[in-house]
Design a protein around this motif. Structure first.
Motif, PDB file in Angstrom:
ATOM      1  N   ASN A 194       6.808 -33.161 -38.226  1.00 32.21           N
ATOM      2  CA  ASN A 194       8.009 -32.736 -37.512  1.00 32.21           C
ATOM      3  C   ASN A 194       7.972 -33.021 -36.026  1.00 32.21           C
ATOM      4  O   ASN A 194       8.829 -32.563 -35.293  1.00 32.21           O
ATOM      5  CB  ASN A 194       8.240 -31.239 -37.728  1.00 32.21           C
ATOM      6  CG  ASN A 194       8.556 -30.931 -39.160  1.00 32.21           C
ATOM      7  OD1 ASN A 194       8.652 -31.837 -39.979  1.00 32.21           O
ATOM      8  ND2 ASN A 194       8.701 -29.676 -39.474  1.00 32.21           N
TER       9      ASN A 194
ATOM     10  N   THR B 253      10.064 -44.505 -36.172  1.00 27.87           N
ATOM     11  CA  THR B 253       9.607 -44.999 -37.470  1.00 27.87           C
ATOM     12  C   THR B 253       8.428 -45.964 -37.343  1.00 27.87           C
ATOM     13  O   THR B 253       7.938 -46.449 -38.345  1.00 27.87           O
ATOM     14  CB  THR B 253      10.755 -45.709 -38.201  1.00 27.87           C
ATOM     15  OG1 THR B 253      11.472 -46.469 -37.246  1.00 27.87           O
ATOM     16  CG2 THR B 253      11.684 -44.731 -38.850  1.00 27.87           C
TER      17      THR B 253
ATOM     18  N   ASN C 209       4.735 -42.609 -41.723  1.00 27.09           N
ATOM     19  CA  ASN C 209       4.713 -42.004 -43.060  1.00 27.09           C
ATOM     20  C   ASN C 209       3.493 -42.410 -43.865  1.00 27.09           C
ATOM     21  O   ASN C 209       3.134 -41.748 -44.815  1.00 27.09           O
ATOM     22  CB  ASN C 209       5.953 -42.408 -43.845  1.00 27.09           C
ATOM     23  CG  ASN C 209       7.186 -41.822 -43.237  1.00 27.09           C
ATOM     24  OD1 ASN C 209       7.121 -40.766 -42.631  1.00 27.09           O
ATOM     25  ND2 ASN C 209       8.298 -42.512 -43.377  1.00 27.09           N
TER      26      ASN C 209
ATOM     27  N   ARG D  66       7.556 -42.957 -51.361  1.00 32.07           N
ATOM     28  CA  ARG D  66       7.446 -43.124 -49.913  1.00 32.07           C
ATOM     29  C   ARG D  66       7.796 -44.549 -49.487  1.00 32.07           C
ATOM     30  O   ARG D  66       7.978 -44.815 -48.315  1.00 32.07           O
ATOM     31  CB  ARG D  66       6.044 -42.857 -49.381  1.00 32.07           C
ATOM     32  CG  ARG D  66       5.117 -42.096 -50.244  1.00 32.07           C
ATOM     33  CD  ARG D  66       3.753 -42.094 -49.622  1.00 32.07           C
ATOM     34  NE  ARG D  66       3.431 -40.734 -49.253  1.00 32.07           N
ATOM     35  CZ  ARG D  66       2.622 -40.391 -48.281  1.00 32.07           C
ATOM     36  NH1 ARG D  66       2.071 -41.315 -47.554  1.00 32.07           N
ATOM     37  NH2 ARG D  66       2.364 -39.148 -48.024  1.00 32.07           N
TER      38      ARG D  66
ATOM     39  N   MET E 182      20.572 -42.147 -31.614  1.00 28.54           N
ATOM     40  CA  MET E 182      19.361 -41.335 -31.780  1.00 28.54           C
ATOM     41  C   MET E 182      19.398 -40.595 -33.111  1.00 28.54           C
ATOM     42  O   MET E 182      18.410 -40.537 -33.834  1.00 28.54           O
ATOM     43  CB  MET E 182      19.270 -40.349 -30.600  1.00 28.54           C
ATOM     44  CG  MET E 182      18.067 -39.436 -30.591  1.00 28.54           C
ATOM     45  SD  MET E 182      16.497 -40.298 -30.640  1.00 28.54           S
ATOM     46  CE  MET E 182      16.254 -40.689 -28.949  1.00 28.54           C
TER      47      MET E 182
ATOM     48  N   SER F   7      18.580 -43.001 -35.900  1.00 24.38           N
ATOM     49  CA  SER F   7      17.188 -43.400 -36.056  1.00 24.38           C
ATOM     50  C   SER F   7      16.334 -42.228 -36.540  1.00 24.38           C
ATOM     51  O   SER F   7      15.390 -42.418 -37.300  1.00 24.38           O
ATOM     52  CB  SER F   7      16.633 -44.015 -34.769  1.00 24.38           C
ATOM     53  OG  SER F   7      16.695 -43.097 -33.733  1.00 24.38           O
TER      54      SER F   7
ATOM     55  N   LEU G 162      16.814 -41.995 -40.228  1.00 21.58           N
ATOM     56  CA  LEU G 162      16.018 -43.009 -40.912  1.00 21.58           C
ATOM     57  C   LEU G 162      14.564 -42.577 -41.035  1.00 21.58           C
ATOM     58  O   LEU G 162      13.915 -42.807 -42.043  1.00 21.58           O
ATOM     59  CB  LEU G 162      16.069 -44.330 -40.139  1.00 21.58           C
ATOM     60  CG  LEU G 162      17.380 -45.072 -40.230  1.00 21.58           C
ATOM     61  CD1 LEU G 162      17.385 -46.231 -39.262  1.00 21.58           C
ATOM     62  CD2 LEU G 162      17.587 -45.567 -41.647  1.00 21.58           C
ATOM     63  N   ARG G 163      14.075 -41.937 -39.992  1.00 20.31           N
ATOM     64  CA  ARG G 163      12.686 -41.504 -39.997  1.00 20.31           C
ATOM     65  C   ARG G 163      12.463 -40.420 -41.045  1.00 20.31           C
ATOM     66  O   ARG G 163      11.427 -40.354 -41.678  1.00 20.31           O
ATOM     67  CB  ARG G 163      12.332 -41.009 -38.603  1.00 20.31           C
ATOM     68  CG  ARG G 163      11.299 -39.937 -38.513  1.00 20.31           C
ATOM     69  CD  ARG G 163       9.950 -40.466 -38.070  1.00 20.31           C
ATOM     70  NE  ARG G 163       8.980 -39.398 -38.011  1.00 20.31           N
ATOM     71  CZ  ARG G 163       8.167 -39.082 -39.005  1.00 20.31           C
ATOM     72  NH1 ARG G 163       8.175 -39.783 -40.103  1.00 20.31           N
ATOM     73  NH2 ARG G 163       7.326 -38.095 -38.893  1.00 20.31           N
ATOM     74  N   PHE G 164      13.484 -39.555 -41.241  1.00 10.06           N
ATOM     75  CA  PHE G 164      13.262 -38.407 -42.109  1.00 10.06           C
ATOM     76  C   PHE G 164      13.650 -38.632 -43.563  1.00 10.06           C
ATOM     77  O   PHE G 164      13.358 -37.803 -44.399  1.00 10.06           O
ATOM     78  CB  PHE G 164      13.963 -37.167 -41.548  1.00 10.06           C
ATOM     79  CG  PHE G 164      13.117 -36.485 -40.525  1.00 10.06           C
ATOM     80  CD1 PHE G 164      12.219 -35.511 -40.904  1.00 10.06           C
ATOM     81  CD2 PHE G 164      13.159 -36.865 -39.206  1.00 10.06           C
ATOM     82  CE1 PHE G 164      11.390 -34.907 -39.982  1.00 10.06           C
ATOM     83  CE2 PHE G 164      12.339 -36.268 -38.274  1.00 10.06           C
ATOM     84  CZ  PHE G 164      11.458 -35.287 -38.661  1.00 10.06           C
TER      85      PHE G 164
ATOM     86  N   PRO H  51      12.396 -40.736 -45.876  1.00  8.37           N
ATOM     87  CA  PRO H  51      11.253 -40.687 -46.788  1.00  8.37           C
ATOM     88  C   PRO H  51      10.605 -39.311 -46.858  1.00  8.37           C
ATOM     89  O   PRO H  51      10.162 -38.888 -47.933  1.00  8.37           O
ATOM     90  CB  PRO H  51      10.274 -41.711 -46.208  1.00  8.37           C
ATOM     91  CG  PRO H  51      10.794 -42.114 -44.901  1.00  8.37           C
ATOM     92  CD  PRO H  51      12.213 -41.732 -44.808  1.00  8.37           C
ATOM     93  N   ILE H  52      10.591 -38.584 -45.740  1.00  6.19           N
ATOM     94  CA  ILE H  52       9.963 -37.260 -45.737  1.00  6.19           C
ATOM     95  C   ILE H  52      10.745 -36.301 -46.627  1.00  6.19           C
ATOM     96  O   ILE H  52      10.177 -35.571 -47.441  1.00  6.19           O
ATOM     97  CB  ILE H  52       9.882 -36.708 -44.298  1.00  6.19           C
ATOM     98  CG1 ILE H  52       8.895 -37.562 -43.505  1.00  6.19           C
ATOM     99  CG2 ILE H  52       9.453 -35.256 -44.286  1.00  6.19           C
ATOM    100  CD1 ILE H  52       8.780 -37.184 -42.072  1.00  6.19           C
TER     101      ILE H  52
ATOM    102  N   ARG I 217      12.738 -28.130 -40.216  1.00  6.46           N
ATOM    103  CA  ARG I 217      12.222 -29.367 -39.625  1.00  6.46           C
ATOM    104  C   ARG I 217      13.025 -29.770 -38.397  1.00  6.46           C
ATOM    105  O   ARG I 217      12.474 -30.176 -37.385  1.00  6.46           O
ATOM    106  CB  ARG I 217      12.294 -30.501 -40.632  1.00  6.46           C
ATOM    107  CG  ARG I 217      11.157 -30.522 -41.600  1.00  6.46           C
ATOM    108  CD  ARG I 217      11.313 -31.691 -42.552  1.00  6.46           C
ATOM    109  NE  ARG I 217      10.456 -31.540 -43.699  1.00  6.46           N
ATOM    110  CZ  ARG I 217       9.163 -31.788 -43.687  1.00  6.46           C
ATOM    111  NH1 ARG I 217       8.596 -32.188 -42.578  1.00  6.46           N
ATOM    112  NH2 ARG I 217       8.442 -31.627 -44.765  1.00  6.46           N
TER     113      ARG I 217
ATOM    114  N   LEU J  99      11.552 -30.362 -34.764  1.00  6.09           N
ATOM    115  CA  LEU J  99      11.682 -31.681 -34.138  1.00  6.09           C
ATOM    116  C   LEU J  99      12.378 -31.567 -32.792  1.00  6.09           C
ATOM    117  O   LEU J  99      11.967 -32.186 -31.808  1.00  6.09           O
ATOM    118  CB  LEU J  99      12.462 -32.625 -35.049  1.00  6.09           C
ATOM    119  CG  LEU J  99      12.506 -34.047 -34.526  1.00  6.09           C
ATOM    120  CD1 LEU J  99      11.183 -34.736 -34.764  1.00  6.09           C
ATOM    121  CD2 LEU J  99      13.627 -34.834 -35.142  1.00  6.09           C
TER     122      LEU J  99
END
Lengths: 284, 273
Positions: free
Chosen positions: A99, A104, A146, B3, B158, B161, B164-166, B168-169, B214, B218
């Motif tokens: 978190n 990425t 990741n 993932r 922002m 992006s 996009l980062r989250f 897969p999580i 989360r 963040l």
């Protein structure tokens, strides 16, 4: 000048009902006085709910004192204009590695802090390289976070702080979600930053074995600092620690119990080797 | 497994197209989409096809991969063609009971088919050759003039992006919650659509709770790293045009001139079709 100084720091979480009336007040920090010198490695211990995370957030100006004051590098955190400078000079690493990583790609995440500070591009690239090397993650710079392990992610997070060139790093239970291997990685990284780069470290934890590297340990309970001293001094007071719902490292506890049974063993044994040596002296 | 999912179906390869500036690719795609709606005759589509085929060749993305994008729209494509084919008024060619095929209908069905296919091929080619990060960067830069009319361009980029980062999580988390509930006897696989949709509710609630947690974490981590919006922010990897990008702009310009010329000439000529 002290790196971090707090005077009578008090913070209350106030719960309000829908009408805005105060429902309950929870005093998370209660009159804490803390002095941290530049270059120190400080550990703050405490069980859940002891107020140690709340204290950490004050140092980064994420929370403001209800009463009292906090100075970071001589700057009062309550003043709005100091905000960025305080956050730059006292970086913060959080508990959950997932978190706190924003980008990425590893190197872009490390560059996030300097980008926010408005550092020129060439300088950012240089800093990213330096800080990734300092935490030993340089070869992973093009990867997606990741795919990294927990310990590696925390090291990336530390690199992200290092790239802002702080004088101090506050780590809020950085190992709580990691396996033993990852814990070792993170702690040894933090130790080497403290030794080599002379970064002031404030490590907040409830893992006793991480505390033994610290110059000074503070124990918190119910918002107050209840014990302070070197790791050896703290660990020689096993009964007191247990009262505050903290465990001591196994070897320390064993030594303590043996001493209680009448064996002539020094106070506050920190490592297995020390205990072995002490026992060998008794029974050569 | 889960993932490895990347959104935007980026296909890593080392081609000219991959190296081009995302701003160029975004505006190029837009122009291409405009160009395919310029014609009503076959001549124009020859130019478009030549352009598309050569760009696909240049991209080094296997054709099979690109064609896969069409699968998603096959139903829409058939529908559109069907309605165009049977419901356009004009000179009747064939009559099948109450349905009739007209000459105009036949042409507009074919053109619609070509347009939709090219639209998908063109835009998926862009996502194949551009990483999601580059895309958001390119969008932020391209839309930055909108900041003058108070559009929060930086914030939108922002958000994209971070999303996009989250992805897969959150995917991983969904998987975990699903397994935890299956271990306690939840059933996600049998039953009709409604029953299955209902069984998703106990999945979504914990997922949302954790997503909010989360987000909170963040936000705090971003603030701790001196994030204070787009003002005074520099870029670690700023977008810079290189010579190849100017060259590509030139090609785009030439292409657009050709297709516009064709469509103008076409309208003057008597229709052969």
């Amino acid at each position: 000048m002290d790196m971090i100084k707090t005077r009578d720091l008090t913070f209350e979480y106030i719960r309000r009902d829908e009408g805005g009336n105060v429902e309950s007040i929870n005093r998370a920090i209660d009159g804490v006085n803390l002095d941290v010198k530049k270059g120190d490695f400080i550990a703050i211990l405490g069980a859940n709910g002891s107020g140690k995370s709340t204290l950490a957030k004050h140092i980064n100006a994420l929370l403001y004192p209800t009463e009292g004051a906090v100075w970071v590098n001589g700057l009062n955190t309550a003043e709005e204009k100091n905000l960025l400078e305080i956050r730059r000079s006292a970086g913060m690493v959080f508990q959950n590695p997932d978190n706190q990583i924003i980008a990425t790609v590893v190197e872009e995440d490390v560059g996030f802090g300097p980008e926010n500070l408005g550092i020129p591009t060439e300088e950012i690239l240089k800093r990213v390289e330096e800080s990734l090397k300092a935490v030993g993650m340089f070869e992973y710079r093009k990867q997606s976070p990741n795919k990294l392990s927990g310990g590696q992610k925390q090291r990336v997070a530390i690199a992200g702080i290092m790239a802002m060139k702080p004088q101090c790093i506050v780590l809020d239970e950085p190992t709580a979600m990691l396996d033993p291997e990852g814990r070792k990685e993170v702690i040894s990284t933090v130790c080497s930053l403290n030794k080599l780069e002379k970064i002031t470290v404030l490590l907040i934890t409830h893992h006793m074995d991480e505390v033994i590297y610290a110059d000074k340990v503070f124990v918190m309970d119910r918002g107050k600092i209840v014990m302070q001293g070197t790791p050896r001094e703290i660990f020689s007071r096993v009964d007191e620690l247990k009262k505050y719902r903290l465990d001591v490292p196994q070897v320390t506890e064993l030594a303590y119990e043996l001493k209680k049974e009448g064996l002539d063993i020094p106070d506050g044994v920190l490592s297995i080797q020390e205990l072995v040596d002490a026992l060998l002296r008794l029974y050569p | 497994m889960i993932r490895d999912i990347t959104i935007g179906q980026y296909y890593p390869a080392d081609s000219v197209l991959h190296r081009l500036d995302p701003r160029l690719k975004l505006s190029g795609t837009l122009l291409f989409i405009i160009s395919i709606f310029l014609f009503d005759t076959f001549y124009g589509y020859i130019a478009v096809t030549v352009f598309l085929v050569s760009v696909i060749k240049m991209s080094k993305v296997p054709l099979k991969y690109i064609m896969r994008g069409l699968k998603a729209i096959i139903v829409i494509l058939l529908f559109t063609m069907f309605f165009n084919l049977f419901l356009t008024q004009g000179d009747v060619l064939v009559r099948l009971g109450f349905l009739k095929i007209t000459r105009q209908g036949l042409y507009s069905a074919i053109f619609m088919g070509i347009r939709l296919t090219y639209l998908i091929l063109g835009s998926s080619l862009m996502t194949f050759t551009t990483t999601p990060n580059q895309l958001t960067d390119g969008l932020e830069k391209l839309l930055s003039p909108l900041r003058r009319i108070k559009v929060p361009v930086h914030e939108i980029a922002m958000m994209m992006s971070i999303a996009l980062r989250f992805i897969p999580i959150l995917m991983e988390e969904t998987d975990k919650i699903m397994k935890a509930q299956m271990a306690r006897g939840a059933d996600f696989e049998t039953g009709g659509v409604i029953k299955r949709a209902k069984s998703l509710v106990p999945l979504l609630v914990p997922l949302f709770v954790s997503a909010f947690r989360r987000a909170n974490d963040l936000a705090m981590a971003m603030e701790a790293r001196c994030y204070h919006g787009g003002d005074g922010r520099t870029k670690m990897k700023p977008l810079r045009y290189h010579r190849i990008d100017y060259f590509a702009y030139l090609i785009l310009l030439i292409y657009m001139t050709i297709v516009i010329a064709i469509s103008v000439i076409e309208n003057r000529l008597p229709s052969f079709l």
